[in-house]
Design a protein around this motif. Structure first.
Motif, PDB file in Angstrom:
ATOM      1  N   LEU A 183       0.818  -1.218   0.000  1.00 40.86           N
ATOM      2  CA  LEU A 183       0.000   0.000   0.000  1.00 40.86           C
ATOM      3  C   LEU A 183       0.856   1.274   0.000  1.00 40.86           C
ATOM      4  N   ASP A 184       2.125   1.145   0.382  1.00 35.73           N
ATOM      5  CA  ASP A 184       3.010   2.317   0.449  1.00 35.73           C
ATOM      6  C   ASP A 184       3.619   2.660  -0.906  1.00 35.73           C
ATOM      7  N   TRP A 185       3.414   1.787  -1.907  1.00 35.98           N
ATOM      8  CA  TRP A 185       4.212   1.943  -3.114  1.00 35.98           C
ATOM      9  C   TRP A 185       4.044   3.307  -3.803  1.00 35.98           C
ATOM     10  N   ASP A 186       2.833   3.815  -3.901  1.00 34.72           N
ATOM     11  CA  ASP A 186       2.652   5.089  -4.623  1.00 34.72           C
ATOM     12  C   ASP A 186       3.471   6.205  -3.976  1.00 34.72           C
ATOM     13  N   ALA A 187       3.478   6.251  -2.642  1.00 34.70           N
ATOM     14  CA  ALA A 187       4.253   7.289  -1.948  1.00 34.70           C
ATOM     15  C   ALA A 187       5.754   7.054  -2.126  1.00 34.70           C
ATOM     16  N   ILE A 188       6.171   5.790  -2.051  1.00 34.30           N
ATOM     17  CA  ILE A 188       7.598   5.493  -2.262  1.00 34.30           C
ATOM     18  C   ILE A 188       7.984   5.865  -3.688  1.00 34.30           C
ATOM     19  N   HIS A 189       7.105   5.523  -4.627  1.00 33.92           N
ATOM     20  CA  HIS A 189       7.439   5.764  -6.040  1.00 33.92           C
ATOM     21  C   HIS A 189       7.597   7.248  -6.338  1.00 33.92           C
ATOM     22  N   SER A 190       6.813   8.087  -5.683  1.00 33.30           N
ATOM     23  CA  SER A 190       6.966   9.521  -5.996  1.00 33.30           C
ATOM     24  C   SER A 190       8.332  10.016  -5.507  1.00 33.30           C
ATOM     25  N   ILE A 191       8.847   9.469  -4.403  1.00 34.85           N
ATOM     26  CA  ILE A 191      10.198   9.843  -3.956  1.00 34.85           C
ATOM     27  C   ILE A 191      11.243   9.236  -4.899  1.00 34.85           C
ATOM     28  N   PHE A 192      11.043   7.974  -5.252  1.00 34.90           N
ATOM     29  CA  PHE A 192      11.980   7.283  -6.156  1.00 34.90           C
ATOM     30  C   PHE A 192      12.106   8.056  -7.476  1.00 34.90           C
ATOM     31  N   GLU A 193      10.950   8.429  -8.019  1.00 38.21           N
ATOM     32  CA  GLU A 193      10.925   9.108  -9.315  1.00 38.21           C
ATOM     33  C   GLU A 193      11.655  10.463  -9.239  1.00 38.21           C
ATOM     34  N   GLN A 194      11.410  11.167  -8.137  1.00 41.25           N
ATOM     35  CA  GLN A 194      12.042  12.473  -7.926  1.00 41.25           C
ATOM     36  C   GLN A 194      13.579  12.316  -7.884  1.00 41.25           C
ATOM     37  N   VAL A 195      14.046  11.311  -7.135  1.00 42.16           N
ATOM     38  CA  VAL A 195      15.500  11.115  -6.985  1.00 42.16           C
ATOM     39  C   VAL A 195      16.117  10.705  -8.327  1.00 42.16           C
ATOM     40  N   VAL A 196      15.432   9.831  -9.061  1.00 43.16           N
ATOM     41  CA  VAL A 196      15.974   9.402 -10.356  1.00 43.16           C
ATOM     42  C   VAL A 196      15.979  10.583 -11.322  1.00 43.16           C
ATOM     43  N   LYS A 224       2.797  10.651   6.971  1.00 42.60           N
ATOM     44  CA  LYS A 224       3.306  10.984   5.628  1.00 42.60           C
ATOM     45  C   LYS A 224       4.665  10.317   5.435  1.00 42.60           C
ATOM     46  N   ILE A 225       4.814   9.607   4.323  1.00 41.24           N
ATOM     47  CA  ILE A 225       6.083   8.933   4.045  1.00 41.24           C
ATOM     48  C   ILE A 225       7.081   9.968   3.507  1.00 41.24           C
ATOM     49  N   VAL A 226       8.196  10.112   4.222  1.00 39.41           N
ATOM     50  CA  VAL A 226       9.182  11.142   3.858  1.00 39.41           C
ATOM     51  C   VAL A 226      10.507  10.516   3.416  1.00 39.41           C
ATOM     52  N   GLY A 227      10.637   9.201   3.563  1.00 37.97           N
ATOM     53  CA  GLY A 227      11.881   8.567   3.143  1.00 37.97           C
ATOM     54  C   GLY A 227      11.719   7.067   3.105  1.00 37.97           C
ATOM     55  N   THR A 228      12.696   6.414   2.483  1.00 39.55           N
ATOM     56  CA  THR A 228      12.637   4.963   2.347  1.00 39.55           C
ATOM     57  C   THR A 228      14.062   4.423   2.244  1.00 39.55           C
ATOM     58  N   ALA A 229      14.232   3.185   2.676  1.00 41.78           N
ATOM     59  CA  ALA A 229      15.534   2.519   2.526  1.00 41.78           C
ATOM     60  C   ALA A 229      15.290   1.053   2.238  1.00 41.78           C
ATOM     61  N   LYS A 230      16.226   0.465   1.538  1.00 41.62           N
ATOM     62  CA  LYS A 230      16.167  -0.990   1.340  1.00 41.62           C
ATOM     63  C   LYS A 230      17.501  -1.573   1.741  1.00 41.62           C
ATOM     64  N   MET A 231      17.463  -2.813   2.196  1.00 40.00           N
ATOM     65  CA  MET A 231      18.667  -3.431   2.754  1.00 40.00           C
ATOM     66  C   MET A 231      18.614  -4.933   2.540  1.00 40.00           C
ATOM     67  N   GLY A 232      19.788  -5.553   2.626  1.00 41.51           N
ATOM     68  CA  GLY A 232      19.857  -7.005   2.476  1.00 41.51           C
ATOM     69  C   GLY A 232      21.267  -7.427   2.145  1.00 41.51           C
ATOM     70  N   PRO A 233      21.474  -8.725   1.902  1.00 43.88           N
ATOM     71  CA  PRO A 233      22.825  -9.198   1.571  1.00 43.88           C
ATOM     72  C   PRO A 233      23.341  -8.502   0.313  1.00 43.88           C
ATOM     73  N   ASN A 234      24.631  -8.133   0.328  1.00 43.23           N
ATOM     74  CA  ASN A 234      25.197  -7.475  -0.851  1.00 43.23           C
ATOM     75  C   ASN A 234      25.403  -8.463  -1.989  1.00 43.23           C
ATOM     76  N   ARG A 235      25.795  -9.684  -1.632  1.00 41.53           N
ATOM     77  CA  ARG A 235      26.042 -10.727  -2.631  1.00 41.53           C
ATOM     78  C   ARG A 235      25.337 -11.994  -2.163  1.00 41.53           C
ATOM     79  N   PRO A 236      24.975 -12.871  -3.104  1.00 45.51           N
ATOM     80  CA  PRO A 236      24.433 -14.167  -2.685  1.00 45.51           C
ATOM     81  C   PRO A 236      25.554 -15.116  -2.234  1.00 45.51           C
ATOM     82  N   GLY A 237      25.192 -16.286  -1.851  1.00 50.24           N
ATOM     83  CA  GLY A 237      26.152 -17.360  -1.577  1.00 50.24           C
ATOM     84  C   GLY A 237      27.216 -16.953  -0.589  1.00 50.24           C
ATOM     85  N   HIS A 238      28.467 -17.130  -0.962  1.00 51.31           N
ATOM     86  CA  HIS A 238      29.570 -16.911  -0.030  1.00 51.31           C
ATOM     87  C   HIS A 238      29.838 -15.438   0.261  1.00 51.31           C
TER      88      HIS A 238
END
Ligand SMILES: CC(C)(COP(=O)(O)OP(=O)(O)OC[C@H]1O[C@@H](n2cnc3c(N)ncnc32)[C@H](O)[C@@H]1OP(=O)(O)O)[C@@H](O)C(=O)NCCC(=O)NCCS
Length: 165
Positions: A13-26, A63-77
């Motif tokens: 449900l947050d995607w539209d708000a995230i997308h408007s920030i994403f689009e602005q940054v891109v 109001k969504i004012v920011g977003t971050a994504k995180m996770g493993p940098n590489r798969p496997g080893h």
């Protein structure tokens, strides 16, 4: 300045708000090498992480004012080292939202036993980001010269930044 700010996992449900920030940054074009012509669906596939990764939103008064994504940098080893990306709405920058998201990301990796966090491509002319990550303990381990074409500064380097946990 970030009183009332909460950080929570993002939902569909947050995607539209995230997308408007994403689009602005891109569109600004100064900080990420994402293609300029991504559809909303393409952007969602790139930004909304699946487990073991996580995408979060920073919210003030609902109001969504920011977003971050995180996770493993590489798969496997390589999956003992994490990575993350951040975007704060231009109207909310400079008030500590990015710092709070950075602290959340470090804590998230630490709790899961990651041994470090690597940022793969920090644009050298992105002074706010370089300052913020350095102040959170990241070091520039190297710079790929002229690897990014900044609309404002021309060819600039891309830093690899690393924090050992
Ligand atoms: C980088 C970004 C996430 C920071 O978010 P933010 O909410 O503005 O960050 P904060 O307000 O917590 O902190 C910004 C810090 O940078 C500093 N800063 C801002 N502009 C600066 C500049 N031109 N030069 C040096 N430092 C600067 C601020 O003083 C602050 O430092 P302080 O806490 O020591 O005073 C945000 O600017 C953003 O989304 N930019 C576009 C996307 C991006 O660059 N993502 C990161 C890619 S690595």
């Amino acid at each position: 300045m970030t009183e009332g700010l909460t950080i929570r996992p993002a939902t569909a449900l947050d995607w539209d708000a995230i997308h408007s920030i994403f689009e602005q940054v891109v569109r600004e074009g100064e900080t990420y090498a994402y293609p300029m012509s991504l559809t909303s669906d393409d952007a969602r596939d790139l930004w909304m992480e699946q487990p073991p990764g996580l995408t979060v939103v920073a919210e003030i008064d609902g109001k969504i004012v920011g977003t971050a994504k995180m996770g493993p940098n590489r798969p496997g080893h390589g999956d003992h080292i994490g990575t993350a990306s951040f975007m704060v709405d231009a109207t909310a920058r400079g008030a500590g939202v990015g710092r709070r998201l950075g602290a959340y990301v470090i804590d998230w990796h630490r709790r899961r036993g990651f041994e470090g966090i690597q940022f793969n491509a920090v644009v050298a002319s992105n002074a706010a980001a370089v300052h913020l990550w350095t102040s959170l303990g990241f070091e520039i381990v190297g710079t790929v010269p002229n690897a990014f074409r900044s609309p404002r500064f021309g060819r600039v380097g891309l830093h690899v930044m690393f924090l050992a946990l």
